[in-house]
Design a protein around this motif. Structure first.
Motif, mmCIF file in Angstrom:
data_model
loop_
_atom_site.group_PDB
_atom_site.id
_atom_site.type_symbol
_atom_site.label_atom_id
_atom_site.label_comp_id
_atom_site.label_asym_id
_atom_site.label_seq_id
_atom_site.Cartn_x
_atom_site.Cartn_y
_atom_site.Cartn_z
ATOM 1 N N ARG A 79 0.864 -1.182 0.126
ATOM 2 C CA ARG A 79 -0.139 0.107 0.019
ATOM 3 C C ARG A 79 0.799 1.418 -0.011
ATOM 4 N NH1 ARG A 79 -3.844 -1.879 -2.092
ATOM 5 N NH2 ARG A 79 -5.992 -2.576 -1.039
ATOM 6 N N LEU A 80 0.300 2.229 -0.767
ATOM 7 C CA LEU A 80 1.243 3.534 -0.806
ATOM 8 C C LEU A 80 0.407 4.475 -0.170
ATOM 9 C CD1 LEU A 80 3.495 5.156 -2.139
ATOM 10 C CD2 LEU A 80 2.344 5.168 -4.218
ATOM 11 N N MET A 81 1.278 5.346 0.520
ATOM 12 C CA MET A 81 0.425 6.600 1.258
ATOM 13 C C MET A 81 1.051 7.807 0.494
ATOM 14 S SD MET A 81 -0.027 7.437 5.151
ATOM 15 C CE MET A 81 -0.584 8.986 5.726
ATOM 16 N N ALA A 107 -4.731 3.220 4.158
ATOM 17 C CA ALA A 107 -3.331 2.432 3.672
ATOM 18 C C ALA A 107 -3.449 1.076 4.457
ATOM 19 C CB ALA A 107 -2.151 3.150 3.601
#
Ligand SMILES: Nc1ncnc2c1ncn2[C@@H]1O[C@H](COP(=O)(O)OP(=O)(O)OP(=O)(O)O)[C@@H](O)[C@H]1O
Ligand SMILES: [Mg+2]
Lengths: 257, 286
Positions: free
Chosen positions: A81-83, A149
């Motif tokens: 997951r990318l924040m 996320a």
């Protein structure tokens, strides 16, 4: 304290001579990096050195021109997951709906909601689930983005300067929140930041990118939670800043290098 | 720390002082303002109506130029009793809705297709934008040759008029959805269908509503022209018949009913807009 995490939950990360060109512009030359499961890595470097580019490669939003990226150990549902630097919340979905974006569609609606509510409690936004993102403060929006996320229980969490736009106090609060959630959940974390002291406060390891390669790889074996006035942190910070400033001198006189 | 607290205190004290001065409850104030606002808006039209009525009664205006409001009301009542009025309104309303549905759906569909697919856009957009320059009402003679004064003629003209604003605004809406949100959706594993439902369509909705409201305006305008020129029923036909017999009150009545229907359609669209764009700062209930 950093030993309390469960290393089985995190992903192992291996980059072998990863490069990325944009046309004639070589942004990443060859990055070699091995991150064991559950480690917290901070990536620092000058603006434009390719930090976001590297993170986008890790998130599979972009493909490397050269080299290989492999994500080891039980690559299950949660994945990566990318924040982002901006919260990127859907303005037309309420807070709870935005967190549910992070929960897999495979779950039943009731269990998705339950999971999302649980995460809102974790990030300290219990009771705000029916608000529109537009009425939240900047720090609260980033917390919703963090909840989103984490909603899929990722094994690898990538953070691209998520705290850059926050004021100093909210920043420290968010750093503590991220550290706590990382300790609880044991995911592998890669944090891109401009702020050397933020990198040193949070990370097990600080990696400096310069001219498309890893120029420094500093281990930070200090107990958590770290205090900002810790003299060892100060010494490390000095060392990294010295390197960065030296690098700047080399830029001005490349023949001498 | 201690120095900063002593700096903060006076500010709080000032605020505390200001707070209890609010004596009138806010809801009452809001109500007063609302009533005053609404009242102010109605003063002018009611005044004009009164002047108009007086002018007609006192004989300043000939009955054949502009009948008194009361005469128009009377005409409405008579037509209502004969059952004609509702028939005409029904016929016109059905034409408007059918034309809007056909033109709107085609415009919406093509707008979506061209917004979502580059291939489709390259293929059709230039053609559509070119034909947009032909004013659709200029086609009236041609349409009468094609369809006579059948329902087909009205449906075609209304649909054509409604098509463009809805097409253009749907396309624009989809194309201007924040690309960062689209990227977020992809990075969070949304399928194409989910991405459309959760990101693209809601993002395009404000623009689509602009198209719908614009389209509604064009819908009535087109219908009025079409019914006046070529029809054997409907409000426009009623007005033209009345003109032949010099029933000016019925002509004025038709104009007023058109205005009311237009207002009604716009209000419905606004209500829908407010409902579905609650998240939008400009529609948020204060
Ligand atoms: N899609 C792209 N097309 C062309 N060039 C790009 C693209 N993305 C990034 N670049 C270039 O790659 C270089 C590195 O960009 P990147 O965004 O990774 O920098 P960064 O290290 O994240 O900088 P900052 O700290 O300012 O965010 C820049 O010179 C940028 O112009
Ligand atoms: Mg960046």
């Amino acid at each position: 304290m950093s030993t309390s995490q469960d290393p089985g939950r995190g992903a192992q990360l291996r980059l072998s001579s990863v490069g990325r060109d944009f046309g004639a512009n070589t942004v990443l030359r060859g990055v070699d990096l091995q991150v064991p499961a559950g480690q917290f890595v901070a990536i620092i470097g000058r603006s434009g050195c390719g930090k976001s580019t590297l993170l986008r490669l890790l998130a599979h939003l972009d493909q490397p021109t050269r080299g290989r990226i492999s994500l080891g150990a039980g690559e299950a549902a949660g994945g990566t997951r990318l924040m982002f630097q901006e919260p990127r919340l859907l303005p037309w979905a309420r807070v709870i709906g935005n967190v549910e974006v992070g929960v897999s569609d495979a779950n039943l609606p009731a269990s998705r909601r339950e999971r999302a509510l649980g995460l809102l409690v974790e990030v300290g936004l219990a009771g705000r689930e029916d608000d529109w993102p537009g009425v939240l403060s900047g720090g609260q929006r980033q917390r919703v983005a963090l909840a989103r996320a984490l909603a899929s229980r990722p094994q690898l969490l990538l953070l691209d300067e998520p705290l850059g736009a926050l004021d100093a106090l909210t920043r420290i609060e968010m750093q503590r929140l991220i550290e706590r959630l990382w300790l609880d959940q044991g995911f592998t974390a890669v944090l891109v930041t401009h702020d050397v002291s933020e990198a040193l406060t949070l990370a097990d390891r600080v990696v400096l990118i310069d001219r498309g390669e890893i120029a420094l790889d500093v281990r930070v074996d200090l107990p958590r939670p770290r205090r900002r006035d810790n003299p060892e942190l100060g010494a490390l910070e000095e060392q990294i800043l010295d390197y960065l400033l030296d690098g700047a001198n080399k830029d001005q006189a490349p023949a001498a290098a | 720390m201690t120095t900063s607290t002593s700096g903060v205190l006076p500010v709080e004290a000032q605020q505390d002082e200001a707070a209890p001065r609010r004596e009138v409850p806010t809801w009452l104030k809001v109500l007063q303002v609302r009533v005053a606002d609404a009242g102010a808006g109605w003063v002018l039209p009611i005044g004009l109506l009164a002047v108009w009525e007086a002018a007609a009664r006192l004989g300043f205006m000939a009955e054949t130029i502009l009948p008194a409001p009361s005469a128009v009301l009377l005409a409405a009542w008579t037509l209502l009793l004969k059952g004609e009025l509702f028939t005409h309104i029904g016929v016109s309303g059905a034409r408007a809705l059918a034309g809007f549905a056909v033109g709107g759906l085609i415009g919406f569909g093509l707008g979506l297709a061209n917004g979502l697919s580059n291939v489709s856009r390259k293929f059709t957009d230039t053609t559509l934008q070119m034909t947009r320059n032909v004013p659709h009402l200029a086609l009236v003679p041609l349409v009468i040759i094609w369809f006579g004064i059948d329902e087909g003629a009205k449906l075609f003209l209304v649909a054509l008029g409604v098509f463009f604003p809805i097409y253009v605004n749907t396309l624009l809406g989809i194309l201007t959805v924040d690309p960062q949100l689209v990227e977020m959706g992809r990075a969070y594993g949304m399928s194409n269908a989910t991405l459309f439902r959760r990101v693209l369509l809601p993002g395009a909705l404000p623009s689509i509503f602009v198209g719908v409201r614009y389209g509604l305006g064009i819908m009535w305008l087109t219908l009025i022209v079409a019914e006046t020129i070529a029809a054997s029923s409907g409000l426009g036909y009623m007005a033209m018949q009345a003109r032949e017999f010099l029933l000016v009150d019925v002509v004025v009545l038709a104009i007023i009913i058109y205005a009311l229907l237009g207002k009604l359609a716009d209000s419905v669209a606004r209500a829908l807009e407010r409902r579905s764009l609650q998240w939008h700062p400009s529609f948020r209930a204060s």
